[in-house]
Design an enzyme around this catalytic site. Structure first.
Site, mmCIF file in Angstrom:
data_model
loop_
_atom_site.group_PDB
_atom_site.id
_atom_site.type_symbol
_atom_site.label_atom_id
_atom_site.label_comp_id
_atom_site.label_asym_id
_atom_site.label_seq_id
_atom_site.Cartn_x
_atom_site.Cartn_y
_atom_site.Cartn_z
ATOM 1 N N ALA A 67 25.834 52.991 54.116
ATOM 2 C CA ALA A 67 26.685 54.048 54.657
ATOM 3 C C ALA A 67 27.672 54.437 53.561
ATOM 4 O O ALA A 67 27.955 53.633 52.668
ATOM 5 C CB ALA A 67 27.410 53.542 55.882
ATOM 6 N N GLY A 112 23.266 50.051 55.523
ATOM 7 C CA GLY A 112 22.586 51.060 56.347
ATOM 8 C C GLY A 112 21.241 51.478 55.769
ATOM 9 O O GLY A 112 20.363 51.918 56.510
ATOM 10 N N GLU A 115 18.845 48.924 56.872
ATOM 11 C CA GLU A 115 18.685 49.077 58.325
ATOM 12 C C GLU A 115 17.789 50.267 58.670
ATOM 13 O O GLU A 115 16.977 50.205 59.590
ATOM 14 C CB GLU A 115 20.069 49.233 58.980
ATOM 15 C CG GLU A 115 20.874 47.932 58.913
ATOM 16 C CD GLU A 115 22.320 48.121 59.317
ATOM 17 O OE1 GLU A 115 23.033 48.885 58.635
ATOM 18 O OE2 GLU A 115 22.754 47.508 60.300
ATOM 19 N N GLU A 135 27.388 44.030 53.978
ATOM 20 C CA GLU A 135 28.562 44.460 54.750
ATOM 21 C C GLU A 135 29.690 43.439 54.785
ATOM 22 O O GLU A 135 30.863 43.814 54.793
ATOM 23 C CB GLU A 135 28.157 44.805 56.200
ATOM 24 C CG GLU A 135 27.427 46.127 56.356
ATOM 25 C CD GLU A 135 25.921 46.005 56.201
ATOM 26 O OE1 GLU A 135 25.453 44.999 55.643
ATOM 27 O OE2 GLU A 135 25.214 46.926 56.643
HETATM 28 N N1 DAK Z 1 29.003 54.715 49.533
HETATM 29 C C1 DAK Z 1 29.606 55.656 48.766
HETATM 30 N N2 DAK Z 1 29.359 55.780 47.462
HETATM 31 C C2 DAK Z 1 28.492 54.926 46.897
HETATM 32 C C3 DAK Z 1 27.831 53.928 47.637
HETATM 33 C C4 DAK Z 1 28.113 53.838 49.040
HETATM 34 N N3 DAK Z 1 27.512 52.952 49.855
HETATM 35 N N4 DAK Z 1 27.029 53.230 46.813
HETATM 36 C C5 DAK Z 1 27.194 53.774 45.600
HETATM 37 N N5 DAK Z 1 28.058 54.794 45.642
HETATM 38 C C6 DAK Z 1 28.503 55.660 44.549
HETATM 39 C C7 DAK Z 1 29.452 54.903 43.635
HETATM 40 O O1 DAK Z 1 30.767 54.950 44.134
HETATM 41 C C8 DAK Z 1 29.290 55.705 42.355
HETATM 42 O O2 DAK Z 1 30.030 56.898 42.472
HETATM 43 P P1 DAK Z 1 30.876 57.501 41.218
HETATM 44 O O3 DAK Z 1 31.813 56.422 40.817
HETATM 45 O O4 DAK Z 1 29.821 57.761 40.165
HETATM 46 O O5 DAK Z 1 31.524 58.720 41.784
HETATM 47 C C9 DAK Z 1 27.825 56.087 42.362
HETATM 48 O O6 DAK Z 1 27.395 55.979 43.707
HETATM 49 C C10 DAK Z 1 26.977 55.148 41.526
HETATM 50 O O7 DAK Z 1 27.232 53.828 41.940
HETATM 51 P P2 DAK Z 1 27.628 52.652 40.923
HETATM 52 O O8 DAK Z 1 28.353 53.179 39.750
HETATM 53 O O9 DAK Z 1 28.283 51.587 41.720
HETATM 54 O O10 DAK Z 1 26.163 52.176 40.445
HETATM 55 P P3 DAK Z 1 25.736 50.745 39.931
HETATM 56 O O11 DAK Z 1 24.356 50.899 39.381
HETATM 57 O O12 DAK Z 1 26.784 50.124 39.060
HETATM 58 O O13 DAK Z 1 25.666 49.825 41.248
HETATM 59 C C11 DAK Z 1 25.096 49.380 43.593
HETATM 60 C C12 DAK Z 1 24.740 50.129 42.271
HETATM 61 C C13 DAK Z 1 24.155 49.874 44.674
HETATM 62 C C14 DAK Z 1 24.879 47.879 43.378
HETATM 63 C C15 DAK Z 1 26.585 49.645 43.919
HETATM 64 O O14 DAK Z 1 26.802 51.056 43.897
HETATM 65 C C16 DAK Z 1 26.982 49.144 45.265
HETATM 66 O O15 DAK Z 1 27.218 47.935 45.433
HETATM 67 N N6 DAK Z 1 27.099 50.047 46.231
HETATM 68 C C17 DAK Z 1 27.565 49.710 47.570
HETATM 69 C C18 DAK Z 1 26.494 49.028 48.323
HETATM 70 C C19 DAK Z 1 26.960 48.614 49.689
HETATM 71 O O16 DAK Z 1 27.894 47.801 49.836
HETATM 72 N N7 DAK Z 1 26.294 49.139 50.708
HETATM 73 C C20 DAK Z 1 26.641 48.811 52.066
HETATM 74 C C21 DAK Z 1 27.617 49.807 52.547
HETATM 75 S S1 DAK Z 1 28.190 49.374 54.153
HETATM 76 C C22 DAK Z 1 27.698 51.710 61.213
HETATM 77 C C23 DAK Z 1 26.435 51.786 60.806
HETATM 78 C C24 DAK Z 1 26.105 51.401 59.564
HETATM 79 C C25 DAK Z 1 27.061 50.914 58.728
HETATM 80 C C26 DAK Z 1 28.327 50.828 59.128
HETATM 81 C C27 DAK Z 1 28.672 51.203 60.388
HETATM 82 N N8 DAK Z 1 28.040 52.100 62.482
HETATM 83 C C28 DAK Z 1 26.952 52.742 63.230
HETATM 84 C C29 DAK Z 1 29.330 51.999 62.974
HETATM 85 C C30 DAK Z 1 26.640 50.562 57.413
HETATM 86 C C31 DAK Z 1 27.474 50.056 56.552
HETATM 87 C C32 DAK Z 1 27.030 49.967 55.174
HETATM 88 O O17 DAK Z 1 25.951 50.338 54.805
#
Ligand code: DAK
Length: 261
Positions: A67, A112, A115, A135
């Site tokens: 997400a 997400g 998921e 998460e």
């Molecule tokens: N959201 C927003 N931006 C993201 C992102 C994300 N999940 N993942 C990556 N980006 C953005 C980064 O901020 C960066 O943006 P700029 O700085 O260039 O503007 C760009 O994408 C490139 O990312 P990185 O520079 O970080 O790239 P790397 O190769 O260094 O790293 C990575 C890749 C995938 C390991 C890293 O980006 C990362 O850890 N990303 C976050 C992954 C994460 O934690 N995903 C889970 C998110 S929480 C719900 C339903 C679902 C959910 C919640 C509630 N309800 C129905 C209530 C779901 C929650 C989630 O998914």
């Protein structure tokens, strides 16, 4: 088909190919993308020319990196609740679509993203893909059904390890534990997904639909109820032309021609 801001869509001989397309955010799902995906799925569900769907991420690096954290961070309780409801409804749509949906996991499938892949019927991953539920590092549990679908797919113990540690696993490990069906080289991913879709599309559509419904519904029931449900969908297929054609073709030793009726 309407134009979409964050999705790419292509129809290829009965196959609908949907790519989530937010290149600046590794295809992270914001509310607008979830909303668009819901609308596109509604269209595809009703479109008789589309027999199967492949869901992927655009670019080479990411399927869906979860997400959109930037959007989520600022959410109010009310906005969060509304978003949660509409997002969960979209994943249920994928799971219950009366057509097979294959996830072609081309890179990161996190949170997400993992998921959404789990809501698909079948997952094929590039050997560069990384999957996980990170998460807990953000202070939340999964909210798109991850705690439920992951445990059902790979079992309670392995699901808890992935959920509690938030660690990413690579595609071979995801294959080993049953999170993905197949792992291929990145350049072969779309061909492998299309080959799988075409094989399924060559079978009787109503029978495939019956299998999907019976597996999905049955897993939420006790065994006796699931088996009773199977008997119902089995019986219903005897009302189809395709059951007659399938059995006649076998007995007449000829090629089968399913009409989908
Ligand atoms: N959201 C927003 N931006 C993201 C992102 C994300 N999940 N993942 C990556 N980006 C953005 C980064 O901020 C960066 O943006 P700029 O700085 O260039 O503007 C760009 O994408 C490139 O990312 P990185 O520079 O970080 O790239 P790397 O190769 O260094 O790293 C990575 C890749 C995938 C390991 C890293 O980006 C990362 O850890 N990303 C976050 C992954 C994460 O934690 N995903 C889970 C998110 S929480 C719900 C339903 C679902 C959910 C919640 C509630 N309800 C129905 C209530 C779901 C929650 C989630 O998914």
């Amino acid at each position: 088909m309407r134009a979409y801001e964050n999705l790419l869509f292509q129809a290829d001989n009965g196959l609908g190919i949907v790519a989530i397309n937010r290149p600046g955010a590794l295809n992270a799902l914001n509310a607008a993308t979830i909303c668009e995906l819901g609308r596109l799925l509604d269209e595809l569900s009703k479109d008789d020319t589309i027999k199967a769907i492949i869901l992927t991420g655009s670019g080479e690096k990411s399927f869906v990196a979860g997400a959109d954290i930037a959007e989520m961070q600022a959410m109010t309780v009310i906005k969060g609740r509304n978003w949660s409801k509409s997002a969960q409804a979209v994943l249920n749509k994928i799971e219950n679509l009366p057509k097979p949906v294959i996830a072609a996991i081309n890179g990161y499938a996190l949170g997400g993203g993992c998921e959404i892949a789990m809501a698909c019927d079948i997952r094929i991953a590039s050997d560069k893909a990384k999957l996980g539920q990170p998460e807990v590092s953000l202070g939340i549990p999964p909210g798109f059904g991850g705690t439920q679908r992951l445990a059902r797919l790979i079992g309670k113990g392995r699901a808890k390890e992935l959920l509690f540690t938030g660690e990413m696993i690579d595609a071979p490990e995801a294959y080993r534990i049953g999170l993905v069906n197949k792992v291929v080289a990145p350049e072969e991913l779309m061909d492998a997904a299309k080959a799988m879709a075409k094989k399924i599309m060559s079978r009787a559509p109503v029978a495939v639909q019956a299998c999907k419904a019976a597996v999905n519904e049955g897993l939420d029931m006790d065994l006796d109820s699931g088996i009773a449900y199977e008997a119902e969908v089995f019986g219903l297929c005897f009302a189809t032309d395709d059951q007659k054609e399938g059995m006649a073709a076998f007995l007449e030793k000829r090629q089968v021609h399913f009409s989908g009726k």
